[in-house]
Scaffold this active site. Sequence first.
Site, PDB file in Angstrom:
ATOM      1  N   CYS A 274      19.434 -52.489  -6.638  1.00  0.00           N
ATOM      2  CA  CYS A 274      18.470 -53.106  -7.548  1.00  0.00           C
ATOM      3  C   CYS A 274      18.048 -52.143  -8.656  1.00  0.00           C
ATOM      4  O   CYS A 274      16.975 -52.280  -9.239  1.00  0.00           O
ATOM      5  CB  CYS A 274      17.228 -53.567  -6.783  1.00  0.00           C
ATOM      6  SG  CYS A 274      17.536 -54.963  -5.711  1.00  0.00           S
ATOM      7  N   ASP A 291      17.365 -41.679  -3.487  1.00  0.00           N
ATOM      8  CA  ASP A 291      17.396 -42.676  -2.412  1.00  0.00           C
ATOM      9  C   ASP A 291      16.294 -42.566  -1.356  1.00  0.00           C
ATOM     10  O   ASP A 291      15.811 -43.573  -0.882  1.00  0.00           O
ATOM     11  CB  ASP A 291      18.767 -42.599  -1.718  1.00  0.00           C
ATOM     12  CG  ASP A 291      19.068 -43.831  -0.884  1.00  0.00           C
ATOM     13  OD1 ASP A 291      18.622 -44.925  -1.248  1.00  0.00           O
ATOM     14  OD2 ASP A 291      19.759 -43.697   0.145  1.00  0.00           O
TER      15      ASP A 291
HETATM   16  C1  SPV Z   1      21.640 -48.331   0.377  1.00  0.00           C
HETATM   17  O1  SPV Z   1      22.385 -49.308   0.633  1.00  0.00           O
HETATM   18  O2  SPV Z   1      20.420 -48.436   0.254  1.00  0.00           O
HETATM   19  C2  SPV Z   1      22.238 -47.016   0.175  1.00  0.00           C
HETATM   20  C3  SPV Z   1      23.564 -46.797   0.667  1.00  0.00           C
HETATM   21  O3  SPV Z   1      21.592 -46.139  -0.308  1.00  0.00           O
HETATM   22  S1  SPV Z   1      23.609 -46.920   2.363  1.00  0.00           S
HETATM   23  O4  SPV Z   1      23.939 -45.629   2.860  1.00  0.00           O
HETATM   24  O5  SPV Z   1      24.613 -47.918   2.657  1.00  0.00           O
HETATM   25  O6  SPV Z   1      22.308 -47.321   2.844  1.00  0.00           O
HETATM   26 MN    MN Z   2      19.435 -46.699  -0.257  1.00  0.00          MN
END
Ligand code: SPV
Ligand code: MN
Length: 630
Positions: A274, A291
């Site tokens: 998003c 993140d």
């Molecule tokens: C997310 O999907 O929010 C990510 C990648 O940052 S994962 O490692 O798939 O969660």
């Molecule tokens: Mn993520």
Amino acid sequence: MYRKTTDILKAKLDKKNYKKLIQINNQKLHQFIEKYVKLCNPDEVFVCSDSLEDIQRIREDAVKSGEEKKLAIDGHTVHFDGYYDQARDKKHTKFLFSKSADLDPNLNVIDRRKGLDEIHTLLKNIMQGHKLYVCFFCLGPVNSEFSIPCVQLTDSSYVAHSESLLYRCGYDKFKKLGTSEHFFRFLHSEGELQKGVSLNIDKRRIYVDTEEDIVYSVNTQYGGNTIGLKKLAMRLAINKASREGWLTEHMFIMGVHGPNNRITYFTGAFPSACGKTSTSMLKGETIVGDDIAYLREKMRKIRAINPEKGIFGIIRDINSKDDPIIWEVLNREGEIIFSNVLITDNGDVYWIGKDGEVPTSGFNHSGKWMVGKKDNEGNEITPSHRNARFTLDMKLLKNLDSKADDPDGVVVGGIIYGGRDSDTSVPVEESFNWVHGIITKGASLESETTSATLGKEGIRKLNPMANLDFLPIPLGRYIKNNLDFGEKVQDPPPIFSVNYFLKDKEGNFLNDKSDKAVWLKWMELRSHRDVEAIKTPTGYIPKYQDLKRLFMEVLNKDYSEEDYIKQFTLRIPENLLKIDRIIKIYETKVPNTPKILFEVLKEQKQRLKAAKEKYGDYISPTNWLMVDSS
Ligand code: SPV
Ligand code: MN
């Protein structure tokens, strides 16, 4: 007993690797490794220290084993996950809880004993023919009170390689740990492989044991299911934070550059896919992380660190105009793992939304690909997967913030919540205060589902703090933790919402992608009370004159009052419906929701209704007379 452990390790590991392991004086670690070396039965064990030589070995193994292939540009490699293993598997990601644990109906739970039995049966001899990598990392800057040591066992050189880019080295930290019991443990096996991808994805399981701080992941390769230190560790860290009175959030951390060289740090929570990474990578600003954030109160301020040092980002739609910094990095030499993109016949990387022509053939996650190729279900296969990713160490970035590694973290000057919302919220808005922000922005965050998880896209779902997928604790308690956290600090930072996805009645986006740069500058000014804002029933919105000036300064764009009115019109029916939807979910599905959540939402409903009486259903921002300069 312990003697037996070291004897077994000695028998299974060659001299060099045994020595590296035994230099860490920690029984709990040795017993964990011994247990899984015995059970999984790898052909070989490689212990990775912090030395460049060891890390280089993992990189080379990733290519030698075929898990990654070298690309034309120096340092670039590509990895493919199986066709049906392209996103987080929410259904098979479960928390192992004993019967007595306080259960929340929202959590995907399996009885601990049953889950452990199942996973241990799956793990038996699973690494036969594989090499096991034992890797040590540190979540957060080393020598920081925020940090958590971790050990990862994996038979995938791709996972070990990815982690070496994404996380800080932890071998030396483990040596210093001594006999301490406090660290997270991750065990991953990609299982039996066919043509390089996990064969038994029907037996894909990701089991999270918060009692022991261990996560097991089997028969899968996709990073979100396998990179232990990412979302698997995040689940453990949310639990740890909840016990210890701090927060683990699905948030970027970035420095927004204000007037007179002022830098104000913002954290921002957005559901996957998003706009979180692209916000944190905006030109002119600096990034701490894209993140995950750990937030702690220190000297009555909120401080944040990034437990990661790299990015595992979505590559779709990255183009030279909207994401110039990432674009430049992805096109020059440097260590980058591309996953699930298309490799064209002349060896270039292509992804959906990249500049230039769309290739008509190449190689992708489905094997040899050409336009029109269909999968077994009859669906047309896109050139790259919509959740295709790039993995890199942020040291490749020119916009890395100078405090990215600060063991004390950065002081948080503002918090942002954003979701994929086509019809309700204005593009940017400040809440009235901490409690109002946590409840109406964070706990009420709705978003339309995306390709980052398996399942249908475009369905509106409540996703509190963009963290719902990762919560190992009851949602009611998590919201309470967030509410309480604000009380620990003096003058908590303002909480904002953003919405990059607002559309008009005809379905056209009301904003350009680049507009988010302006919202950030406005939030930075508001964080210091440098501009006034207009009070509406849902929060404070920008004044037209301020945005007009900022659009010119930041984007060299003439911002019309007509656009402002369209974007910032308060949509009463949609807002009322949203509150009703949210209240209903919390009333019926979330036990122990803090009472104040209902009070604050009901007050908001009253304000909306009163405004509707006076001004009608759709209220132009020019109607609001109450200018608040607080
Ligand atoms: C997310 O999907 O929010 C990510 C990648 O940052 S994962 O490692 O798939 O969660
Ligand atoms: Mn993520």
